[in-house]
Design an enzyme around this catalytic site. Sequence first.
Site, PDB file in Angstrom:
ATOM      1  N   GLN A 105       5.853  15.259   6.320  1.00 22.00           N
ATOM      2  CA  GLN A 105       6.711  16.324   5.805  1.00 22.00           C
ATOM      3  C   GLN A 105       5.886  17.406   5.111  1.00 22.00           C
ATOM      4  O   GLN A 105       6.448  18.417   4.672  1.00 22.00           O
ATOM      5  CB  GLN A 105       7.719  15.731   4.812  1.00 22.00           C
ATOM      6  CG  GLN A 105       8.653  14.708   5.434  1.00 22.00           C
ATOM      7  CD  GLN A 105       9.440  13.941   4.387  1.00 22.00           C
ATOM      8  OE1 GLN A 105       8.919  13.044   3.726  1.00 22.00           O
ATOM      9  NE2 GLN A 105      10.704  14.285   4.229  1.00 22.00           N
ATOM     10  N   HIS A 125       7.677  19.749   9.178  1.00 14.51           N
ATOM     11  CA  HIS A 125       8.063  20.974   8.466  1.00 14.51           C
ATOM     12  C   HIS A 125       7.081  22.118   8.705  1.00 14.51           C
ATOM     13  O   HIS A 125       7.049  23.084   7.942  1.00 14.51           O
ATOM     14  CB  HIS A 125       8.185  20.691   6.957  1.00 14.51           C
ATOM     15  CG  HIS A 125       9.337  19.808   6.613  1.00 14.51           C
ATOM     16  ND1 HIS A 125       9.354  18.995   5.496  1.00 14.51           N
ATOM     17  CD2 HIS A 125      10.514  19.590   7.246  1.00 14.51           C
ATOM     18  CE1 HIS A 125      10.491  18.316   5.464  1.00 14.51           C
ATOM     19  NE2 HIS A 125      11.210  18.667   6.505  1.00 14.51           N
ATOM     20  N   THR A 199       7.005   9.728  -0.297  1.00 12.59           N
ATOM     21  CA  THR A 199       8.258  10.427  -0.049  1.00 12.59           C
ATOM     22  C   THR A 199       9.400   9.633  -0.654  1.00 12.59           C
ATOM     23  O   THR A 199       9.429   8.401  -0.559  1.00 12.59           O
ATOM     24  CB  THR A 199       8.501  10.644   1.460  1.00 12.59           C
ATOM     25  OG1 THR A 199       9.833  11.158   1.656  1.00 12.59           O
ATOM     26  CG2 THR A 199       8.338   9.351   2.256  1.00 12.59           C
ATOM     27  N   ASN A 224       5.098   4.457  -3.015  1.00 15.11           N
ATOM     28  CA  ASN A 224       5.327   5.704  -3.743  1.00 15.11           C
ATOM     29  C   ASN A 224       5.113   5.481  -5.231  1.00 15.11           C
ATOM     30  O   ASN A 224       5.140   4.344  -5.713  1.00 15.11           O
ATOM     31  CB  ASN A 224       6.765   6.194  -3.492  1.00 15.11           C
ATOM     32  CG  ASN A 224       6.939   7.670  -3.807  1.00 15.11           C
ATOM     33  OD1 ASN A 224       6.040   8.478  -3.602  1.00 15.11           O
ATOM     34  ND2 ASN A 224       8.107   8.032  -4.303  1.00 15.11           N
ATOM     35  N   ILE A 242      -0.962   6.429  -4.963  1.00 16.96           N
ATOM     36  CA  ILE A 242      -1.152   6.314  -3.521  1.00 16.96           C
ATOM     37  C   ILE A 242      -2.629   6.272  -3.145  1.00 16.96           C
ATOM     38  O   ILE A 242      -3.031   5.521  -2.254  1.00 16.96           O
ATOM     39  CB  ILE A 242      -0.425   7.472  -2.817  1.00 16.96           C
ATOM     40  CG1 ILE A 242       1.089   7.291  -2.986  1.00 16.96           C
ATOM     41  CG2 ILE A 242      -0.790   7.535  -1.336  1.00 16.96           C
ATOM     42  CD1 ILE A 242       1.896   8.512  -2.617  1.00 16.96           C
TER      43      ILE A 242
END
Length: 288
Positions: A105, A125, A199, A224, A242
Site C-alpha cells: 500500500q 496505491h 498495516t 504490526n 517491524i
Amino acid sequence: MSAVRDLDTVRRWIADAERVVVLTGAGISTDSGIPDFRGPNGLWTKNPAAEKASDIRYYLADPDVRRAAWQSRVANRDRDIEPNAGHRALVDLEASGRLHTLVTQNIDGLHQRAGTSPDLVVEIHGNTVEAVCLMCADRLPMAEVLDRVAAGEEDPACRRCGGILKSATISFGQSLVEADLRRAEAAATASDLLVAVGTTLTVYPIAALPVVAQRAGARVVTLNGEPTDFDTQADAVLRGRISDLLPALVATLPRAPPDSENGEWGQRTAGLTHRLTDSVSSTGFVGR
C-alpha cells in the site's frame, strides 16, 4: 482458538511455506523516517490540511492545494530516506525462493530500492517516483517535474497536452487499477501463507486479502506495532518493531538454488497465478 503469538512458530511456518504473499503498509517504512498517515504522529494527524492534497477533488479544483503539494515535494526531495531492515528482510525472503508476491500500500518505492524484484511487487496505491498527467495519462520521472517547480513553475502543467500533473499515486476519489487488484487477489488465493506487515487492515478492498487467503486455505499472520482489524481472525499475531521482527523471522532461511527462483518453481507459480487471474472476477473482489 486464540492466535499464535510465538515468533518461533511463525518462523517455522515461513520455512515450511512454498508461496508466501506479503502485504505491507505504512508501518514498514516508519523506521526509514517516513511517517504514517493516521497514527499518533501521522502526517494527517499532525497536519489535517495535508490530507486535502491526497483527495482528487481538492487537487483538481484548487490550484493552491496543487501548489502546496508541489512545494512540499520539492522541500522533501533531498531527505535521506533509505530502506530499513524490514525491507531488506523481504529481499532475503525472496532469495529463499518463498516470496510469491509483495503487495504494498506504500508509495515510497523502498521495496524495489532494497532489492526486491520489481516483477514481484504490486504497488496498489501507485508511487511517487513518477508523475502522471490527469488528462492524457502521459508519465514522466518525478525528478523532472520537481526540477521545473524548483525553477519557478508553481503548478507545472503537462507539456504534451497542458493538463494537470500529479504524482502517480492513487488519490482519494480515484479508482484503483483493476489489473493490480486482480493480481493481488490471485496471489492471495495462490498463497499458503500471507503475512500482513505494518498495516492496520482498515482500507478496503485491499484489507480483504487476508480473508481471501484464509478462505483458500492459507495461514495469515499480522505483524504490526499496533492492533489490526484482523487480529481476532489471524492465525498468528506478532506485535512489535517491524525492523526487528521481520529480520528475525527470515534470518535462518536458506537461499534457493539458482534455478528455483526462475526455473520450474517459478514457472509453476506463474502459471497458477495466470489461471487464477483469468477466473478471479467471479469472486467479486474487484471494486468492493
